[in-house]
Design an enzyme around this catalytic site. Sequence first.
Site, short mmCIF file in Angstrom:
data_model
loop_
_atom_site.label_atom_id
_atom_site.label_comp_id
_atom_site.label_asym_id
_atom_site.label_seq_id
_atom_site.Cartn_x
_atom_site.Cartn_y
_atom_site.Cartn_z
N ASP A 151 -13.28 -7.37 -1.13
CA ASP A 151 -12.35 -6.25 -1.02
C ASP A 151 -13.12 -5.01 -0.58
O ASP A 151 -14.21 -4.73 -1.07
CB ASP A 151 -11.65 -6.01 -2.36
CG ASP A 151 -10.42 -5.13 -2.20
OD1 ASP A 151 -9.30 -5.64 -2.39
OD2 ASP A 151 -10.57 -3.93 -1.89
N ILE A 152 -12.52 -4.25 0.34
CA ILE A 152 -13.19 -3.08 0.89
C ILE A 152 -13.29 -1.95 -0.13
O ILE A 152 -14.13 -1.05 0.01
CB ILE A 152 -12.45 -2.61 2.17
CG1 ILE A 152 -13.35 -1.79 3.08
CG2 ILE A 152 -11.17 -1.85 1.84
CD1 ILE A 152 -12.78 -1.56 4.46
N ASN A 176 -0.14 -8.80 -6.29
CA ASN A 176 0.91 -7.80 -6.38
C ASN A 176 2.03 -8.17 -5.41
O ASN A 176 1.77 -8.56 -4.28
CB ASN A 176 0.34 -6.41 -6.03
CG ASN A 176 -0.76 -5.98 -6.99
OD1 ASN A 176 -0.65 -6.18 -8.19
ND2 ASN A 176 -1.84 -5.42 -6.46
N GLY A 220 2.47 -2.49 -6.42
CA GLY A 220 1.20 -2.07 -5.84
C GLY A 220 0.76 -2.86 -4.62
O GLY A 220 -0.39 -2.74 -4.19
N GLN A 221 1.66 -3.68 -4.06
CA GLN A 221 1.26 -4.43 -2.86
C GLN A 221 1.21 -3.48 -1.66
O GLN A 221 2.22 -2.85 -1.31
CB GLN A 221 2.24 -5.58 -2.57
CG GLN A 221 1.78 -6.43 -1.38
CD GLN A 221 2.71 -7.62 -1.10
OE1 GLN A 221 3.81 -7.71 -1.64
NE2 GLN A 221 2.25 -8.53 -0.26
N SER A 222 0.04 -3.36 -1.05
CA SER A 222 -0.11 -2.48 0.11
C SER A 222 -0.25 -3.25 1.40
O SER A 222 -0.07 -2.67 2.48
CB SER A 222 -1.32 -1.56 -0.09
OG SER A 222 -2.50 -2.32 -0.23
N HIS A 258 -2.01 -12.47 -0.86
CA HIS A 258 -3.43 -12.43 -1.20
C HIS A 258 -3.58 -12.46 -2.70
O HIS A 258 -2.76 -11.90 -3.43
CB HIS A 258 -4.15 -11.22 -0.59
CG HIS A 258 -3.49 -9.90 -0.87
ND1 HIS A 258 -2.37 -9.48 -0.19
CD2 HIS A 258 -3.80 -8.91 -1.74
CE1 HIS A 258 -2.02 -8.28 -0.62
NE2 HIS A 258 -2.86 -7.91 -1.58
N HIS A 263 -6.20 -11.32 -5.54
CA HIS A 263 -7.39 -10.58 -5.93
C HIS A 263 -8.12 -11.41 -6.98
O HIS A 263 -7.49 -11.94 -7.92
CB HIS A 263 -7.02 -9.26 -6.60
CG HIS A 263 -6.30 -8.27 -5.74
ND1 HIS A 263 -6.94 -7.20 -5.16
CD2 HIS A 263 -5.00 -8.17 -5.38
CE1 HIS A 263 -6.06 -6.47 -4.48
NE2 HIS A 263 -4.87 -7.03 -4.60
#
Length: 112
Positions: free
Chosen positions: A30-31, A85, A91-93, A98, A100
């Site tokens: 994750d960035i 999410n 909170g899914q952006s 995916h 986490h």
Amino acid sequence: MSDCLFCKIAAGEIPSDTLYEDELCYAFSDIAPQAPSHFLVIPKSHIASVSQIDRNNSALVAHIFEVIAKLTAEKGIGSYRVVSNIGEQAGQSVPHLHFHVLGGRDMTWPPG
Ligand code: AMP
């Protein structure tokens, strides 16, 4: 999907820190890590979120969880949290399924 960030990452069109790859899924760091270990595992095919999992693609999700078990074992991460999410309120952006994988620190419950 042509305008999907994670489709582009899975296709190698946008650089990422690759941790694992096979014909079905892709794992990368994750960035913006929220824990000492924080990586994402995604299907290479576009699925918007958990809400789009059905009998036609659920075997792929099972495979992703096998990969999560394998990667965490290889990295020596014995205790960790898997989070997905679904939708903006949760909170899914990025609208590409995916998971986490977060580990390496104490976690609180319930999540915020
Ligand atoms: P979510 O907010 O649950 O949809 O998770 C999306 C995650 O993708 C966030 O944790 C972001 O930090 C991460 N992310 C966004 N862009 C990138 C990128 N280019 N490379 C790696 N991770 C990213």
